[in-house]
Design an enzyme around this catalytic site. Structure first.
Site, PDB file in Angstrom:
ATOM      1  N   HIS A 126      12.240  54.388  16.981  1.00 47.20           N
ATOM      2  CA  HIS A 126      13.182  55.263  17.891  1.00 47.20           C
ATOM      3  C   HIS A 126      14.395  54.425  18.072  1.00 47.20           C
ATOM      4  O   HIS A 126      14.607  53.388  17.942  1.00 47.20           O
ATOM      5  CB  HIS A 126      12.344  55.124  19.484  1.00 47.20           C
ATOM      6  N   HIS A 156      17.767  54.306  20.549  1.00 46.18           N
ATOM      7  CA  HIS A 156      18.178  54.233  21.878  1.00 46.18           C
ATOM      8  C   HIS A 156      19.569  54.921  21.761  1.00 46.18           C
ATOM      9  O   HIS A 156      20.275  54.439  21.036  1.00 46.18           O
ATOM     10  CB  HIS A 156      18.146  53.047  22.621  1.00 46.18           C
TER      11      HIS A 156
HETATM   12  P1  AMP Z   1      11.681  49.021  22.415  1.00 39.60           P
HETATM   13  O1  AMP Z   1      11.861  47.937  23.207  1.00 39.60           O
HETATM   14  O2  AMP Z   1      12.994  49.542  21.759  1.00 39.60           O
HETATM   15  O3  AMP Z   1      10.450  49.510  21.664  1.00 39.60           O
HETATM   16  O4  AMP Z   1      11.810  50.448  23.408  1.00 39.60           O
HETATM   17  C1  AMP Z   1      11.010  51.104  23.952  1.00 39.60           C
HETATM   18  C2  AMP Z   1      11.138  52.134  24.948  1.00 39.60           C
HETATM   19  O5  AMP Z   1      10.491  53.200  25.383  1.00 39.60           O
HETATM   20  C3  AMP Z   1      11.451  51.488  26.393  1.00 39.60           C
HETATM   21  O6  AMP Z   1      12.810  51.615  26.671  1.00 39.60           O
HETATM   22  C4  AMP Z   1      10.712  52.142  27.418  1.00 39.60           C
HETATM   23  O7  AMP Z   1      11.094  52.322  28.524  1.00 39.60           O
HETATM   24  C5  AMP Z   1      10.366  53.437  26.534  1.00 39.60           C
HETATM   25  N1  AMP Z   1       9.135  54.100  26.927  1.00 39.60           N
HETATM   26  C6  AMP Z   1       7.816  53.641  27.050  1.00 39.60           C
HETATM   27  N2  AMP Z   1       7.035  54.648  27.125  1.00 39.60           N
HETATM   28  C7  AMP Z   1       7.641  55.664  27.646  1.00 39.60           C
HETATM   29  C8  AMP Z   1       7.363  57.021  27.767  1.00 39.60           C
HETATM   30  N3  AMP Z   1       5.826  57.479  28.048  1.00 39.60           N
HETATM   31  N4  AMP Z   1       8.272  58.158  27.817  1.00 39.60           N
HETATM   32  C9  AMP Z   1       9.427  57.534  27.656  1.00 39.60           C
HETATM   33  N5  AMP Z   1       9.904  56.272  27.358  1.00 39.60           N
HETATM   34  C10 AMP Z   1       9.065  55.460  27.300  1.00 39.60           C
END
Ligand code: AMP
Length: 127
Positions: free
Chosen positions: A110, A112
């Site tokens: 993903h 951001h």
């Molecule tokens: P990372 O630490 O780069 O893996 O980021 C994971 C991101 O996913 C975090 O910013 C979370 O807030 C986000 N996240 C986790 N679960 C969900 C969800 N169900 N819907 C939207 N964002 C999510």
């Protein structure tokens, strides 16, 4: 808990479930290559996640194993989302965490996108 970015792809990860429509998300954009949705725990005024539709654990996996079409489609989708949200003129930041030191928590690549405000220093200061 940060993940090991060298692990095999896990079809039960939360973003795979979002892509399959098994859990809800606030959709921002979708095309053949990518799906974008609002982060559930926003770290900026605008905080969007863009994921490829293919099964890739991280940027490392994607950059090594994805086809040129998947990479091109995904990169263009990230740019399109930023344009759609009016972020180019004020500016924005994009980030992809990889593995433990990167703080990656979800094992599906993903990117951001942060914006809507000045974003401060690039990373936490050392020491
Ligand atoms: P990372 O630490 O780069 O893996 O980021 C994971 C991101 O996913 C975090 O910013 C979370 O807030 C986000 N996240 C986790 N679960 C969900 C969800 N169900 N819907 C939207 N964002 C999510």
């Amino acid at each position: 808990m940060p993940i090991d970015a060298t692990q095999p792809y896990d079809d039960n990860n939360i973003f795979a479930k979002i892509l399959r429509g098994e859990i809800p998300s606030n959709k921002v954009y979708e095309d053949d290559w990518a799906y974008a949705f609002e982060d559930i725990n926003p770290q900026a005024e605008i905080h969007i996640l863009v994921v490829p539709k293919g099964r890739y654990v991280s940027w490392d996996d994607f950059s090594a194993a994805a086809s040129d079409a998947e990479i091109g489609g995904f990169v263009r989708a990230v740019g399109e989302v930023a344009r759609m949200k009016g972020l180019v003129e004020p500016g924005y930041r994009m980030m992809a965490n990889v593995g433990a030191h990167g703080g990656q928590e979800v094992p599906h690549l993903h990117v951001h996108i942060f914006g809507g405000q000045p974003l401060g220093p690039m990373i936490a200061r050392r020491g």
